[in-house]
Design an enzyme around this catalytic site. Structure first.
Site, PDB file in Angstrom:
ATOM      1  N   ASP A 119       3.160  -0.191   7.020  1.00 36.35           N
ATOM      2  CA  ASP A 119       3.117  -1.610   6.673  1.00 36.35           C
ATOM      3  C   ASP A 119       1.916  -1.869   5.778  1.00 36.35           C
ATOM      4  O   ASP A 119       0.905  -1.186   5.867  1.00 36.35           O
ATOM      5  CB  ASP A 119       3.001  -2.465   7.943  1.00 36.35           C
ATOM      6  CG  ASP A 119       4.235  -2.343   8.824  1.00 36.35           C
ATOM      7  OD1 ASP A 119       5.347  -2.233   8.277  1.00 36.35           O
ATOM      8  OD2 ASP A 119       4.078  -2.359  10.058  1.00 36.35           O
ATOM      9  N   GLY A 120       2.034  -2.859   4.910  1.00 35.58           N
ATOM     10  CA  GLY A 120       0.923  -3.233   4.048  1.00 35.58           C
ATOM     11  C   GLY A 120       1.001  -2.635   2.666  1.00 35.58           C
ATOM     12  O   GLY A 120       0.086  -2.813   1.862  1.00 35.58           O
ATOM     13  N   CYS A 121       2.092  -1.927   2.378  1.00 37.40           N
ATOM     14  CA  CYS A 121       2.276  -1.334   1.054  1.00 37.40           C
ATOM     15  C   CYS A 121       3.346  -2.132   0.310  1.00 37.40           C
ATOM     16  O   CYS A 121       4.355  -2.507   0.897  1.00 37.40           O
ATOM     17  CB  CYS A 121       2.717   0.123   1.166  1.00 37.40           C
ATOM     18  SG  CYS A 121       1.516   1.181   1.970  1.00 37.40           S
ATOM     19  N   ALA A 122       3.114  -2.361  -0.978  1.00 36.04           N
ATOM     20  CA  ALA A 122       4.108  -3.066  -1.782  1.00 36.04           C
ATOM     21  C   ALA A 122       5.359  -2.203  -1.954  1.00 36.04           C
ATOM     22  O   ALA A 122       6.472  -2.708  -1.987  1.00 36.04           O
ATOM     23  CB  ALA A 122       3.520  -3.420  -3.145  1.00 36.04           C
ATOM     24  N   SER A 123       5.173  -0.897  -2.032  1.00 34.99           N
ATOM     25  CA  SER A 123       6.284   0.046  -2.139  1.00 34.99           C
ATOM     26  C   SER A 123       6.700   0.484  -0.743  1.00 34.99           C
ATOM     27  O   SER A 123       5.987   0.256   0.232  1.00 34.99           O
ATOM     28  CB  SER A 123       5.848   1.287  -2.928  1.00 34.99           C
ATOM     29  OG  SER A 123       5.348   0.923  -4.181  1.00 34.99           O
TER      30      SER A 123
END
Length: 144
Positions: free
Chosen positions: A48-52
């Site tokens: 979690d916390g990744c744009a990808s």
């Protein structure tokens, strides 16, 4: 406290003057990484916390602080696959205790990544490091 594999990447970055060349190198590192099978791209391995889309699958041998840490990873973005490859070079093969002692911000700072990644990519990189540290901490608690 960096691994020889990470030192090789740092030396290559020192050799490459242009950031476009460094960016290409990061992408090449990602392309060279074996893909993570679809069966492991599940919510339990998703970061979690990744744009990808990013998945990290821990591979830990042994128990406690002396357990050997490694992981496999995947992303739907080539540059992020390269960042996963860099993190793999930084952490893989170290003991869980060593993983927890790595100053990822300082080591990655040697590559100058924070100055050249978008804020979303920097946040994603921070999320991946946090996930790796959480996995190592959980492994340390088992049998340690």
């Amino acid at each position: 406290m960096a691994t020889p594999a990470f030192e090789d990447i740092a030396e290559t970055f020192d050799f490459l003057d242009d950031w476009e060349d460094r960016y290409r190198h990061v992408i090449e590192l990602g392309k060279a990484m074996p893909p993570l099978e679809e069966a492991f791209r599940v919510p339990a391995t998703k970061v979690d916390g990744c744009a990808s889309q990013v998945w990290i699958l821990p591979e830990i041998e042994g128990q406690g602080l002396d357990a050997t840490f490694s992981f496999r990873g995947e992303s739907d973005a080539m540059i992020v696959r390269g960042l996963i490859a860099i993190l793999h070079a930084l952490y893989a093969g170290q003991s869980v205790e060593e993983v927890l002692a790595v100053d990822a911000r300082a080591e990655l700072g040697r590559l100058g990544l924070n100055d050249h990644l978008s804020s979303q990519r920097s946040n994603g990189l921070t999320a991946m490091v946090a996930r790796i540290r959480d996995l190592a901490a959980a492994a340390a608690e088992q049998g340690g």
